[in-house]
Scaffold this motif. Structure first.
Motif, PDB file in Angstrom:
ATOM      1  N   ARG A  18       0.849  -1.189   0.000  1.00 15.36           N
ATOM      2  CA  ARG A  18       0.000   0.000   0.000  1.00 15.36           C
ATOM      3  C   ARG A  18       0.885   1.239   0.000  1.00 15.36           C
ATOM      4  O   ARG A  18       1.919   1.263   0.680  1.00 15.36           O
ATOM      5  CB  ARG A  18      -0.902  -0.015   1.232  1.00 15.36           C
ATOM      6  N   VAL A  19       0.486   2.254  -0.752  1.00 10.70           N
ATOM      7  CA  VAL A  19       1.273   3.479  -0.827  1.00 10.70           C
ATOM      8  C   VAL A  19       0.402   4.674  -0.457  1.00 10.70           C
ATOM      9  O   VAL A  19      -0.795   4.702  -0.743  1.00 10.70           O
ATOM     10  CB  VAL A  19       1.897   3.678  -2.224  1.00 10.70           C
ATOM     11  N   LYS A  20       1.026   5.657   0.165  1.00  7.19           N
ATOM     12  CA  LYS A  20       0.302   6.847   0.626  1.00  7.19           C
ATOM     13  C   LYS A  20      -0.012   7.793  -0.521  1.00  7.19           C
ATOM     14  O   LYS A  20      -1.131   8.299  -0.646  1.00  7.19           O
ATOM     15  CB  LYS A  20       1.140   7.573   1.688  1.00  7.19           C
ATOM     16  N   ASP A  21       0.987   8.049  -1.379  1.00  4.20           N
ATOM     17  CA  ASP A  21       0.853   9.023  -2.457  1.00  4.20           C
ATOM     18  C   ASP A  21       1.208   8.338  -3.773  1.00  4.20           C
ATOM     19  O   ASP A  21       2.380   8.076  -4.045  1.00  4.20           O
ATOM     20  CB  ASP A  21       1.774  10.220  -2.196  1.00  4.20           C
ATOM     21  N   ALA A  22       0.195   8.036  -4.582  1.00  6.68           N
ATOM     22  CA  ALA A  22       0.411   7.269  -5.808  1.00  6.68           C
ATOM     23  C   ALA A  22       1.373   7.982  -6.759  1.00  6.68           C
ATOM     24  O   ALA A  22       2.250   7.337  -7.359  1.00  6.68           O
ATOM     25  CB  ALA A  22      -0.926   7.015  -6.511  1.00  6.68           C
ATOM     26  N   GLU A  23       1.236   9.299  -6.900  1.00  3.35           N
ATOM     27  CA  GLU A  23       2.091  10.027  -7.843  1.00  3.35           C
ATOM     28  C   GLU A  23       3.563   9.939  -7.437  1.00  3.35           C
ATOM     29  O   GLU A  23       4.435   9.715  -8.267  1.00  3.35           O
ATOM     30  CB  GLU A  23       1.653  11.494  -7.936  1.00  3.35           C
ATOM     31  N   LYS A  24       3.835  10.126  -6.149  1.00  4.91           N
ATOM     32  CA  LYS A  24       5.218  10.051  -5.667  1.00  4.91           C
ATOM     33  C   LYS A  24       5.789   8.648  -5.856  1.00  4.91           C
ATOM     34  O   LYS A  24       6.926   8.472  -6.306  1.00  4.91           O
ATOM     35  CB  LYS A  24       5.296  10.443  -4.192  1.00  4.91           C
ATOM     36  N   SER A  25       5.006   7.632  -5.523  1.00  4.93           N
ATOM     37  CA  SER A  25       5.491   6.258  -5.623  1.00  4.93           C
ATOM     38  C   SER A  25       5.683   5.842  -7.074  1.00  4.93           C
ATOM     39  O   SER A  25       6.655   5.164  -7.410  1.00  4.93           O
ATOM     40  CB  SER A  25       4.533   5.304  -4.907  1.00  4.93           C
ATOM     41  N   LEU A  26       4.761   6.235  -7.936  1.00  6.19           N
ATOM     42  CA  LEU A  26       4.909   5.926  -9.357  1.00  6.19           C
ATOM     43  C   LEU A  26       6.170   6.562  -9.924  1.00  6.19           C
ATOM     44  O   LEU A  26       6.938   5.921 -10.658  1.00  6.19           O
ATOM     45  CB  LEU A  26       3.684   6.395 -10.139  1.00  6.19           C
ATOM     46  N   ALA A  27       6.402   7.826  -9.599  1.00  9.97           N
ATOM     47  CA  ALA A  27       7.604   8.508 -10.084  1.00  9.97           C
ATOM     48  C   ALA A  27       8.862   7.819  -9.579  1.00  9.97           C
ATOM     49  O   ALA A  27       9.839   7.631 -10.325  1.00  9.97           O
ATOM     50  CB  ALA A  27       7.585   9.973  -9.649  1.00  9.97           C
ATOM     51  N   PHE A  28       8.859   7.413  -8.315  1.00  7.48           N
ATOM     52  CA  PHE A  28      10.027   6.754  -7.737  1.00  7.48           C
ATOM     53  C   PHE A  28      10.319   5.433  -8.443  1.00  7.48           C
ATOM     54  O   PHE A  28      11.449   5.182  -8.875  1.00  7.48           O
ATOM     55  CB  PHE A  28       9.801   6.511  -6.242  1.00  7.48           C
ATOM     56  N   TYR A  29       9.309   4.570  -8.559  1.00  5.76           N
ATOM     57  CA  TYR A  29       9.559   3.244  -9.125  1.00  5.76           C
ATOM     58  C   TYR A  29       9.825   3.293 -10.632  1.00  5.76           C
ATOM     59  O   TYR A  29      10.568   2.453 -11.160  1.00  5.76           O
ATOM     60  CB  TYR A  29       8.410   2.293  -8.779  1.00  5.76           C
ATOM     61  N   LYS A  30       9.250   4.275 -11.318  1.00  6.11           N
ATOM     62  CA  LYS A  30       9.495   4.387 -12.758  1.00  6.11           C
ATOM     63  C   LYS A  30      10.817   5.099 -13.044  1.00  6.11           C
ATOM     64  O   LYS A  30      11.656   4.587 -13.784  1.00  6.11           O
ATOM     65  CB  LYS A  30       8.335   5.135 -13.426  1.00  6.11           C
ATOM     66  N   ASP A  31      11.003   6.274 -12.468  1.00  2.21           N
ATOM     67  CA  ASP A  31      12.142   7.110 -12.837  1.00  2.21           C
ATOM     68  C   ASP A  31      13.436   6.685 -12.166  1.00  2.21           C
ATOM     69  O   ASP A  31      14.518   6.824 -12.749  1.00  2.21           O
ATOM     70  CB  ASP A  31      11.851   8.579 -12.496  1.00  2.21           C
ATOM     71  N   ILE A  32      13.349   6.181 -10.945  1.00  3.05           N
ATOM     72  CA  ILE A  32      14.566   5.838 -10.198  1.00  3.05           C
ATOM     73  C   ILE A  32      14.840   4.328 -10.236  1.00  3.05           C
ATOM     74  O   ILE A  32      15.958   3.899 -10.510  1.00  3.05           O
ATOM     75  CB  ILE A  32      14.482   6.350  -8.751  1.00  3.05           C
ATOM     76  N   MET A  33      13.797   3.513  -9.983  1.00  6.83           N
ATOM     77  CA  MET A  33      13.994   2.065 -10.009  1.00  6.83           C
ATOM     78  C   MET A  33      13.950   1.491 -11.422  1.00  6.83           C
ATOM     79  O   MET A  33      14.311   0.337 -11.651  1.00  6.83           O
ATOM     80  CB  MET A  33      12.942   1.370  -9.144  1.00  6.83           C
ATOM     81  N   GLY A  34      13.480   2.279 -12.386  1.00  9.95           N
ATOM     82  CA  GLY A  34      13.499   1.839 -13.780  1.00  9.95           C
ATOM     83  C   GLY A  34      12.388   0.887 -14.178  1.00  9.95           C
ATOM     84  O   GLY A  34      12.458   0.250 -15.230  1.00  9.95           O
ATOM     85  N   MET A  35      11.341   0.786 -13.345  1.00 17.94           N
ATOM     86  CA  MET A  35      10.231  -0.104 -13.683  1.00 17.94           C
ATOM     87  C   MET A  35       9.306   0.556 -14.711  1.00 17.94           C
ATOM     88  O   MET A  35       9.303   1.775 -14.884  1.00 17.94           O
ATOM     89  CB  MET A  35       9.433  -0.466 -12.435  1.00 17.94           C
ATOM     90  N   LYS A  36       8.532  -0.277 -15.384  1.00 16.95           N
ATOM     91  CA  LYS A  36       7.527   0.201 -16.319  1.00 16.95           C
ATOM     92  C   LYS A  36       6.142  -0.027 -15.726  1.00 16.95           C
ATOM     93  O   LYS A  36       5.904  -1.044 -15.064  1.00 16.95           O
ATOM     94  CB  LYS A  36       7.628  -0.552 -17.655  1.00 16.95           C
ATOM     95  N   LEU A  37       5.243   0.918 -15.969  1.00 20.73           N
ATOM     96  CA  LEU A  37       3.857   0.753 -15.551  1.00 20.73           C
ATOM     97  C   LEU A  37       3.167  -0.138 -16.567  1.00 20.73           C
ATOM     98  O   LEU A  37       3.036   0.213 -17.733  1.00 20.73           O
ATOM     99  CB  LEU A  37       3.161   2.111 -15.458  1.00 20.73           C
ATOM    100  N   LYS A  38       2.723  -1.306 -16.114  1.00 22.71           N
ATOM    101  CA  LYS A  38       2.181  -2.300 -17.030  1.00 22.71           C
ATOM    102  C   LYS A  38       0.659  -2.339 -17.048  1.00 22.71           C
ATOM    103  O   LYS A  38       0.051  -2.741 -18.031  1.00 22.71           O
ATOM    104  CB  LYS A  38       2.723  -3.686 -16.673  1.00 22.71           C
ATOM    105  N   ARG A  39       0.045  -1.928 -15.946  1.00 24.91           N
ATOM    106  CA  ARG A  39      -1.414  -1.987 -15.882  1.00 24.91           C
ATOM    107  C   ARG A  39      -1.916  -1.084 -14.769  1.00 24.91           C
ATOM    108  O   ARG A  39      -1.264  -0.970 -13.724  1.00 24.91           O
ATOM    109  CB  ARG A  39      -1.870  -3.431 -15.622  1.00 24.91           C
ATOM    110  N   VAL A  40      -3.052  -0.438 -14.992  1.00 27.10           N
ATOM    111  CA  VAL A  40      -3.733   0.348 -13.964  1.00 27.10           C
ATOM    112  C   VAL A  40      -5.158  -0.180 -13.853  1.00 27.10           C
ATOM    113  O   VAL A  40      -5.835  -0.373 -14.857  1.00 27.10           O
ATOM    114  CB  VAL A  40      -3.767   1.849 -14.309  1.00 27.10           C
ATOM    115  N   SER A  41      -5.605  -0.433 -12.629  1.00 31.49           N
ATOM    116  CA  SER A  41      -6.983  -0.857 -12.374  1.00 31.49           C
ATOM    117  C   SER A  41      -7.628   0.173 -11.459  1.00 31.49           C
ATOM    118  O   SER A  41      -7.291   0.266 -10.283  1.00 31.49           O
ATOM    119  CB  SER A  41      -7.014  -2.247 -11.727  1.00 31.49           C
ATOM    120  N   GLU A  42      -8.528   0.989 -12.019  1.00 32.57           N
ATOM    121  CA  GLU A  42      -9.204   2.018 -11.242  1.00 32.57           C
ATOM    122  C   GLU A  42     -10.462   1.442 -10.604  1.00 32.57           C
ATOM    123  O   GLU A  42     -11.244   0.761 -11.255  1.00 32.57           O
ATOM    124  CB  GLU A  42      -9.574   3.205 -12.128  1.00 32.57           C
TER     125      GLU A  42
END
Length: 321
Positions: A175-199
């Protein structure tokens, strides 16, 4: 040497366990195999690494550091004999944070029946609630193990057999507190790709699936998670509004009461990767140069979850792997 994040792998998820014999039996029943073990007798703990390794497995035969979807079980000596020792599974207030691991299976009804016949308990059976395409089994410590299907569940209703050799250790959820911050961290710094979003707007939460390697299957059948055939994904669950509460904080699993410990990525060049993290001004739990262990580092994500960084031996100079 430069580091290439496209060569990184989401190697493992670490869970503390009370009784390693019971936990290993459970995960081996799910079709996993022990691919590595470290005995730390002086420090009084052992590490067990389990993964899918059948000929049908994604990482069959790979060195343990060149895999995704490993479960690391950490056993601190003596916990199995302590009647008061319990694990925090990450799903009970006020210590929520880590949520579950997930396996994807060939025939979900048969897979769940096999677990039930073996005496294992469920947090949610297939027939419970409105979601009839997922189940949650409980491992011996009460960690939730989500079970999802690689096929439409309507195709597997009358199938009585299940082949554990086709299973995948699909994802680990935090679970993450701030989706935007966590997405930026895992994509830009950890190099992961966003593969799917389920709203899930009606229920006030969204799910984000990130990882390395191939993109999601856009041609997956209706009713099938488009990343169900993957292994080693990170699922982030964001509950709307938590980012607006200054005092809100998830439990990282390493504060008392303990349970989940960390996720781990293996990298092509650990010195270069850690320098890249340093250049990106990450928060460190442990730099490579800290302490006696000079071959691992720990980065902190925006919620304070620990991310171990190790060398993928396949990419090491002069490697035989």
């Amino acid at each position: 040497m430069a580091t290439d994040p496209t060569k990184y792998k989401f190697n493992h998820t670490m869970l503390r366990v009370k009784d390693p014999k019971a936990s290993i039996k459970f995960y081996e029943f799910l079709g996993m195999k022990m691919v590595n073990k470290f005995e730390m007798k002086d420090a009084k703990f052992d590490l067990y690494f389990l993964a899918y390794d059948s000929p049908k497995a994604v990482s069959h035969g790979n060195h343990w550091s060149d895999r995704e979807g490993i479960i690391e079980l950490t056993h601190n000596y003596g916990t199995e004999d302590d009647p008061n020792y319990t694990i925090n599974n990450g799903n009970k207030e006020p210590h929520r944070g880590f949520g579950h691991i997930a396996i994807s299976v060939d025939n979900i009804q048969a897979a769940c029946q096999r677990l039930e016949d073996a005496g294992y308990k469920f947090q949610k059976k297939l027939t419970d609630g409105r979601m009839r395409s997922i189940a949650f089994a409980l491992d011996p410590d009460g960690y939730w193990v989500e079970i999802i299907c690689q096929k439409p569940v309507t195709e597997t209703e009358n199938v009585k057999e299940t082949d554990t050799g086709t299973y995948r250790m699909n994802h680990s959820m935090i679970r993450v507190k701030d989706a935007e911050k966590s997405l930026a961290f895992y994509k830009d710094i950890m190099g992961m790709k966003l593969k799917r979003v389920s709203e899930n707007k009606d229920n006030g939460f969204d799910l984000y699936f990130l990882g390395y390697g191939a993109d999601a299957n856009d041609n997956s059948p209706n009713g099938v998670n488009p990343v169900a055939d993957h292994e080693g994904l990170l699922e982030m669950t964001w509950n709307y509004g938590t980012e607006k509460d200054e005092n809100f904080k998830y439990h990282d699993g390493n504060s008392e009461p303990q349970g989940f410990g960390h996720i781990c990525i293996s990298v092509d060049d650990i010195d270069a990767a850690c320098q890249r993290f340093e250049d990106n001004k990450v928060s460190w739990k442990k730099r490579l140069t800290d302490g006696r262990m000079k071959n691992i580092a720990f980065v902190l994500d925006p919620d304070g979850y620990w991310i171990e960084v190790i060398q993928n031996e396949k990419h090491k100079a002069g490697s035989k792997y």
